[in-house]
Structure formats: structure tokens, C-alpha cells
Design a protein around this motif. Structure first.
Motif, PDB file in Angstrom:
ATOM      1  N   PRO A  14      53.448  38.898  39.609  1.00 17.83           N
ATOM      2  CA  PRO A  14      52.496  38.401  38.608  1.00 17.83           C
ATOM      3  C   PRO A  14      51.083  38.337  39.167  1.00 17.83           C
ATOM      4  CG  PRO A  14      54.455  37.010  38.711  1.00 17.83           C
ATOM      5  CD  PRO A  14      54.523  37.937  39.894  1.00 17.83           C
ATOM      6  N   TRP A  40      47.172  36.715  39.527  1.00 18.69           N
ATOM      7  CA  TRP A  40      46.669  35.359  39.742  1.00 18.69           C
ATOM      8  C   TRP A  40      46.116  34.776  38.448  1.00 18.69           C
ATOM      9  CZ3 TRP A  40      44.028  38.175  44.199  1.00 18.69           C
ATOM     10  CH2 TRP A  40      44.841  38.143  45.354  1.00 18.69           C
ATOM     11  N   VAL A  41      46.136  33.455  38.359  1.00 28.61           N
ATOM     12  CA  VAL A  41      45.617  32.748  37.190  1.00 28.61           C
ATOM     13  C   VAL A  41      44.606  31.719  37.677  1.00 28.61           C
ATOM     14  CG1 VAL A  41      46.182  31.266  35.234  1.00 28.61           C
ATOM     15  CG2 VAL A  41      47.781  33.071  35.943  1.00 28.61           C
ATOM     16  N   PRO A  42      43.392  31.711  37.128  1.00 30.46           N
ATOM     17  CA  PRO A  42      42.396  30.728  37.572  1.00 30.46           C
ATOM     18  C   PRO A  42      42.816  29.315  37.211  1.00 30.46           C
ATOM     19  CG  PRO A  42      41.627  31.918  35.621  1.00 30.46           C
ATOM     20  CD  PRO A  42      42.877  32.601  36.072  1.00 30.46           C
ATOM     21  N   VAL A  43      42.396  28.364  38.044  1.00 35.00           N
ATOM     22  CA  VAL A  43      42.673  26.946  37.802  1.00 35.00           C
ATOM     23  C   VAL A  43      41.349  26.202  37.767  1.00 35.00           C
ATOM     24  CG1 VAL A  43      44.923  27.111  38.928  1.00 35.00           C
ATOM     25  CG2 VAL A  43      42.925  26.411  40.268  1.00 35.00           C
ATOM     26  N   ASP A  75      37.757  26.895  39.721  1.00 37.23           N
ATOM     27  CA  ASP A  75      37.505  28.293  40.066  1.00 37.23           C
ATOM     28  C   ASP A  75      36.266  28.806  39.331  1.00 37.23           C
ATOM     29  OD1 ASP A  75      39.534  28.930  41.895  1.00 37.23           O
ATOM     30  OD2 ASP A  75      40.999  29.225  40.288  1.00 37.23           O
ATOM     31  N   TRP A 107      35.377  32.347  38.565  1.00 37.30           N
ATOM     32  CA  TRP A 107      35.768  33.757  38.581  1.00 37.30           C
ATOM     33  C   TRP A 107      34.874  34.560  37.657  1.00 37.30           C
ATOM     34  CZ3 TRP A 107      41.800  34.613  38.498  1.00 37.30           C
ATOM     35  CH2 TRP A 107      42.359  34.031  39.646  1.00 37.30           C
ATOM     36  N   GLU A 124      35.364  38.103  36.086  1.00 36.97           N
ATOM     37  CA  GLU A 124      36.330  39.190  35.955  1.00 36.97           C
ATOM     38  C   GLU A 124      35.635  40.473  35.502  1.00 36.97           C
ATOM     39  OE1 GLU A 124      40.535  38.028  34.828  1.00 36.97           O
ATOM     40  OE2 GLU A 124      39.386  36.562  33.668  1.00 36.97           O
ATOM     41  N   ASP A 132      42.912  41.754  41.590  1.00 40.33           N
ATOM     42  CA  ASP A 132      43.967  40.845  41.169  1.00 40.33           C
ATOM     43  C   ASP A 132      45.318  41.429  41.560  1.00 40.33           C
ATOM     44  OD1 ASP A 132      45.559  38.942  40.035  1.00 40.33           O
ATOM     45  OD2 ASP A 132      45.298  39.660  37.976  1.00 40.33           O
ATOM     46  N   GLY A 159      47.682  39.708  43.066  1.00 38.59           N
ATOM     47  CA  GLY A 159      48.723  38.707  42.942  1.00 38.59           C
ATOM     48  C   GLY A 159      49.427  38.445  44.259  1.00 38.59           C
ATOM     49  N   ARG A 207      40.233  43.254  37.437  1.00 34.00           N
ATOM     50  CA  ARG A 207      41.489  43.191  36.695  1.00 34.00           C
ATOM     51  C   ARG A 207      42.384  44.367  37.077  1.00 34.00           C
ATOM     52  NH1 ARG A 207      37.781  42.201  32.298  1.00 34.00           N
ATOM     53  NH2 ARG A 207      37.742  39.989  31.720  1.00 34.00           N
TER      54      ARG A 207
END
Length: 253
Positions: free
Chosen positions: A102, A104-107, A110, A112, A114, A198, A200, A222
């Protein structure tokens, strides 16, 4: 049954290890590596290195070696081989599965930015920072070669070749990386922007947390899409279960 794994990733090695842990009589596994890294981590079992000659060459190889199942476990950014695999599998009538970790997902916290490509990442950098931690590998550095006013720290497994940014320091290293190490790297080199794909996975994720803690923006490229119609799983264990459902799998009899 003959299984061809297009590998070079942690997930591909894990699948090869699972298949080798309890050998199944009548099962042959071939691991294929692109050969872009001088000293790759070899998976257990039969290994071939090098390309196939495009989709037609791969389809011919699948037929010649009587492959019963093809698993595309290449890097998420190895877009060309993934599309070649889809075309070859359809041509040779071989079942295909894509094994992709998978993204990565920003939290919270962050920062970012993209983008769709390395070229877009390069165009965005002058407005973001001047000391760049470039973690996209040695391939594609030409996209940043014209940024003469910026300084780059480039991390890769093998030394990059020109064209590349003129103001550049190279750090030869291979993950997994630690959070403390990434914190120190950002501090020591006074990094004010990170560029990454990205890809992952956990091996290179600590840089994202280190950047978040330091308030450093991250330009994230991406990943390309998986070809239409290809089934995707995220874990090696899922790929193993998929193989076990194939009619030609020895244990299925």
C-alpha cells in the motif's frame, strides 16, 4: 506448476521465502530481477537477471518455459514492466496477479505537496526550499539537472551517473532506515525539503516522520496505476493463497 515472479522488492523476496519454506513437489519458482542494482538481495530459488525484450519477449518466455502463473511483484514505480506483464499474460493466456505494498497516507502535521512526476517535482522545488533531500533513487536525476541554485543530498543504493544536479552530495545506502538516523540526517545537512516517490512500505517511511517532526515539507510523487483488469493484493501471504487456488498448483490435486 511453474510460477514466474517479477521481483526485486521486499514483497517478492518474502513470497519466494514462503514458497521455499515448505517445498511443494512439482512446483517450480523462477524469480526475475531487472538487474538495475549491482548487488541485489537474491531471493531463494531459481533466479534470472535481465529484461525480456518487452511484452512480446515476455509472452514468448512464458510460452517457452510453460509458465502457469505470473506474479508482478515489481516496484510500484516500475510502470513499464507492469504494463508489459499485463499484455504478455493476456497474449500467453497466463493468470496474472499484481503484488503491491500500500502507498503512504499523510497524517496530521504532514506538509505534503503531491505531484504526478519527477519533472513536476523539480519545477516545484525552487518555491519550497533550497537544500533538498532527494530519495527517489539514482534513476531520473536528469529531471533535477537544471536546478543549479539548489543543493541536493541524493541517497541511492548505487552511485548515480550524469546528468544530475551540479550541486550534489551522494549518500550510498540501502534501507531499512531508522527514525533516529533520518532525524540526524535532516539536522546535519540542514534539509528544508524532502522529495520522495510514494513507494510505500516501512523500510523508508521513517524519513516522513522525521520531516513531519522537523516541519519540513515533502514533495511526494504519486505512483502510477496498475493496468486495468489486473487483480491486486497487498501482502505476500495473499499472493501465496492466490497461487494455491490455481488449478495447476500441485497441492490442489
Amino acid at each position: 506448476m511453474h510460477v514466474l515472479i517479477l521481483g526485486g522488492t521486499t514483497e517478492a523476496r518474502r513470497l519466494a521465502e514462503l514458497l521455499a519454506a515448505e517445498p511443494v513437489p512439482g512446483l517450480r519458482v523462477t524469480n526475475s530481477l531487472a538487474g538495475r542494482v549491482s548487488a541485489p538481495r537474491l531471493p531463494p530459488g531459481e533466479v534470472r537477471v535481465g529484461g525480456f525484450g518487452g511484452a512480446d519477449g515476455l509472452a514468448a518466455w512464458l510460452r517457452e518455459h510453460e509458465v502457469d502463473a505470473l506474479i508482478d511483484a515489481t516496484h510500484p514505480f516500475a510502470g513499464r514492466i507492469s504494463f508489459n506483464a499485463a499484455r504478455a499474460a493476456a497474449t500467453a493466456h497466463v493468470p496474472l496477479l499484481a503484488l503491491r505494498r500500500p502507498g503512504w497516507v499523510p497524517v496530521a502535521g504532514d506538509d505534503w505537496r503531491e505531484v504526478e512526476s519527477l519533472e513536476e517535482a523539480a519545477r516545484s522545488l525552487p518555491g519550497i526550499g533550497r537544500r533538498v533531500f532527494l530519495t527517489t533513487g539514482r534513476m531520473g536525476l536528469a529531471a533535477f539537472a537544471d536546478l543549479t541554485d539548489l543543493w541536493f543530498l541524493v541517497r541511492s543504493v548505487d552511485a548515480p551517473e550524469p546528468p544530475h544536479p551540479p550541486r550534489m552530495e551522494v549518500l550510498l545506502d540501502r534501507g531499512p532506515f531508522t527514525l533516529d538516523g533520518e532525524r540526524e540526517l535532516l539536522r546535519r545537512h540542514r534539509i528544508d525539503v524532502v522529495v520522495t516517490k510514494d513507494s510505500g512500505g516501512a523500510a523508508t517511511a521513517p524519513k516522513l516522520r522525521a520531516a513531519r517532526e522537523a516541519g519540513v515539507p515533502v514533495v511526494v510523487v504519486r505512483r502510477p496505476p496498475v493496468p486495468d483488469g489486473v487483480r491486486v493484493v497487498a501482502e505476500s501471504e495473499q499472493a501465496l493463497r492466490w497461487l494455491a487456488t490455481r488449478p495447476a498448483f500441485p497441492a490442489a490435486g
